[in-house]
Design an enzyme around this catalytic site. Structure first.
Site, PDB file in Angstrom:
ATOM      1  N   HIS A   1      42.526 -46.596   5.698  1.00  0.00           N
ATOM      2  CA  HIS A   1      42.965 -45.324   5.118  1.00  0.00           C
ATOM      3  C   HIS A   1      44.272 -45.533   4.365  1.00  0.00           C
ATOM      4  O   HIS A   1      45.073 -46.407   4.711  1.00  0.00           O
ATOM      5  CB  HIS A   1      43.078 -44.216   6.165  1.00  0.00           C
ATOM      6  CG  HIS A   1      43.990 -44.494   7.329  1.00  0.00           C
ATOM      7  ND1 HIS A   1      45.351 -44.297   7.258  1.00  0.00           N
ATOM      8  CD2 HIS A   1      43.755 -44.927   8.591  1.00  0.00           C
ATOM      9  CE1 HIS A   1      45.902 -44.599   8.423  1.00  0.00           C
ATOM     10  NE2 HIS A   1      44.958 -44.999   9.260  1.00  0.00           N
TER      11      HIS A   1
ATOM     12  N   ASP B   1      46.472 -42.947   3.738  1.00  0.00           N
ATOM     13  CA  ASP B   1      47.520 -41.993   4.105  1.00  0.00           C
ATOM     14  C   ASP B   1      48.306 -42.481   5.320  1.00  0.00           C
ATOM     15  O   ASP B   1      47.825 -43.311   6.111  1.00  0.00           O
ATOM     16  CB  ASP B   1      46.945 -40.589   4.356  1.00  0.00           C
ATOM     17  CG  ASP B   1      45.861 -40.543   5.420  1.00  0.00           C
ATOM     18  OD1 ASP B   1      45.038 -41.481   5.493  1.00  0.00           O
ATOM     19  OD2 ASP B   1      45.840 -39.578   6.212  1.00  0.00           O
TER      20      ASP B   1
ATOM     21  N   GLU C   1      42.958 -39.452   6.807  1.00  0.00           N
ATOM     22  CA  GLU C   1      42.563 -39.955   8.124  1.00  0.00           C
ATOM     23  C   GLU C   1      43.482 -39.389   9.195  1.00  0.00           C
ATOM     24  O   GLU C   1      43.039 -39.013  10.276  1.00  0.00           O
ATOM     25  CB  GLU C   1      42.622 -41.494   8.144  1.00  0.00           C
ATOM     26  CG  GLU C   1      41.924 -42.119   9.346  1.00  0.00           C
ATOM     27  CD  GLU C   1      42.794 -42.259  10.586  1.00  0.00           C
ATOM     28  OE1 GLU C   1      42.249 -42.526  11.673  1.00  0.00           O
ATOM     29  OE2 GLU C   1      44.019 -42.070  10.507  1.00  0.00           O
ATOM     30  N   GLU C   2      44.780 -39.337   8.876  1.00  0.00           N
ATOM     31  CA  GLU C   2      45.773 -38.946   9.878  1.00  0.00           C
ATOM     32  C   GLU C   2      45.745 -37.450  10.184  1.00  0.00           C
ATOM     33  O   GLU C   2      46.463 -36.981  11.056  1.00  0.00           O
ATOM     34  CB  GLU C   2      47.184 -39.362   9.420  1.00  0.00           C
ATOM     35  CG  GLU C   2      47.380 -40.872   9.284  1.00  0.00           C
ATOM     36  CD  GLU C   2      47.419 -41.603  10.621  1.00  0.00           C
ATOM     37  OE1 GLU C   2      47.201 -40.962  11.664  1.00  0.00           O
ATOM     38  OE2 GLU C   2      47.653 -42.826  10.601  1.00  0.00           O
TER      39      GLU C   2
ATOM     40  N   GLU D   1      42.001 -50.617  11.875  1.00  0.00           N
ATOM     41  CA  GLU D   1      43.074 -49.976  12.654  1.00  0.00           C
ATOM     42  C   GLU D   1      43.720 -51.033  13.546  1.00  0.00           C
ATOM     43  O   GLU D   1      43.063 -51.982  13.986  1.00  0.00           O
ATOM     44  CB  GLU D   1      42.499 -48.854  13.528  1.00  0.00           C
ATOM     45  CG  GLU D   1      42.025 -47.634  12.758  1.00  0.00           C
ATOM     46  CD  GLU D   1      43.166 -46.760  12.236  1.00  0.00           C
ATOM     47  OE1 GLU D   1      44.329 -46.947  12.660  1.00  0.00           O
ATOM     48  OE2 GLU D   1      42.885 -45.904  11.379  1.00  0.00           O
TER      49      GLU D   1
HETATM   50 ZN   LIG Z   1      45.309 -45.412  11.301  1.00  0.00          ZN
END
Ligand SMILES: [Zn+2]
Length: 393
Positions: free
Chosen positions: A79, A81, A143-144, A171
């Protein structure tokens, strides 16, 4: 004649990381400056990237394919963001990568621009060296704030690129394979009561006291869940069961007025093997029961729900290709599960074999002075080198 060469000099992973961190791509803001840069950089390497815009075209996901134009690609997913730095006490500028004592400090170095940089680097190397099996990257947004950007991106990819087979979600996992995580969903609950003087309680509706019935339902459901035997697929989680939680509540104006308003947020974190929608449907039944009681007193009273996130669980796969690939590339045998949600469950739901593996420790994510160990970043690059060898073989 254009003076601009088609292929500009490729950057190192560290140079790419420096560029990515310099974009303050906090989820509430646009990620377009970052996406513009990545798209231009890839174009300079002869790679065409594709965008999937959000509804108001303030953000975009970016995906690209290198290698034979056929199905079966390995997809590197990250991601773009990051979480905000507001109110955090940083030693150095969060938007500049600063190396101190073997650590790369900067917002997103760990979660997860470190992996993004490695994925972009690997895609360019795949283009330069050539691969027999295709490689794709998929860079999402939002995503966050509840993993809401990936599902439309994954759907858009299907229409533009040959479908990939394996998704590695980078991640932070200390470069160990993670093959399962909980799923979850959340509701903003708005209970609308009816104000009367509290001495006349039976003719009013207290939004707080009715909301409390729903919160008590969550308490009782937690107790019921924890009285059940732990399933084998849930056993690796801490805690090894589904949890329901209310983390915020507000409402009411005075001790002697039945509350007109009560608002709270309920979240459910659901272990793989259980249907999120089964928990949701039981909650909705309870909401309907409570609302009927309220309306029997005052028809204008009621309950309004807004679902604010939904992330499917990552279910450990039997003989999963993603897990097997990551194990081959890392040489590691340890397999773990995590209790936070990621985009891995969304790739799996869309038909990919999916697992998590990325540099860094989730403990450093979202913190002031977020950092990624240089050794982790290097381990990530070795992972990509081996991936490129495997894709070329
Ligand atoms: Zn993450």
């Amino acid at each position: 004649m254009s003076a601009r060469p088609l292929v500009s000099a490729p950057l190192t992973p560290r140079e790419i990381l420096d560029r990515l961190v310099a974009f303050p791509s906090v989820s509430r803001d646009s990620n377009l400056p970052l996406v513009d840069w990545v798209e231009d950089y890839l174009a300079g390497q002869g790679i065409t990237a594709h965008r999937h815009w959000n509804e108001d075209r303030t953000k975009a996901a970016l995906f690209a394919h290198v290698g034979p134009w056929e199905e079966g690609a390995v997809v590197l997913s990250g991601h773009t963001d990051v979480v905000p730095v507001d109110g955090q006490d940083w030693t150095s500028d969060p938007w500049t990568v600063v190396e101190r004592e073997g650590r790369l400090y900067g917002r997103g170095t760990c979660d997860m621009k470190g992996f993004d940089a490695l994925a972009i680097w690997a895609l360019v190397e795949a283009q330069r060296r050539g691969v027999k099996r295709p490689l794709q990257i998929a860079l999402s947004y939002d995503e966050e704030v509840g993993c809401t950007g990936a599902p439309p991106m994954i759907a858009a990819m299907q229409g533009v690129l040959p479908k990939g087979a394996v998704a590695v979600i980078g991640e932070p996992s200390g470069m160990q394979v993670v093959n399962g995580h909980k799923g979850g969903t959340g509701f903003h609950v708005h209970v609308k009561g009816f104000e009367v003087h509290s001495s006349l309680l039976p003719s009013g509706v207290s939004a707080i006291m009715e909301g409390a019935r729903l919160i008590q339902w969550a308490n009782e459901r937690n107790a019921w869940i924890q009285a059940q035997a732990v399933s084998p697929v849930a056993a690796g989680f801490d805690p090894p069961f589904t949890t329901l939680h209310v983390g915020m509540i507000s409402g009411g104006t005075a001790h002697n007025i039945t509350a007109a308003e009560c608002r709270f947020a309920l979240e459910m974190r659901v272990v793989p093997g259980e249907e999120i929608e089964a928990h949701v449907s039981d909650f909705l039944s309870e909401v309907a029961r409570v609302e009927a009681r309220m309306k029997a007193v005052r028809p204008e009273a009621g309950i309004h729900l807004e679902r604010f996130f939904g992330v499917p669980a990552l279910v450990p796969e039997t003989e999963g290709e993603a897990e097997a690939l990551i194990r081959r590339l890392t040489g590691g045998n340890a397999v773990g599960v995590v209790s936070y949600g990621t985009e891995a469950g969304q790739f799996q739901e869309a038909g990919y074999s999916a697992a998590i593996c990325g540099p860094g420790d989730i403990a450093q994510a979202h913190q002031a002075d977020e950092w990624l160990a240089v050794s982790e970043f290097q381990a990530g690059q070795r992972f990509m080198e081996r991936l490129l060898e495997e894709l070329a073989a």
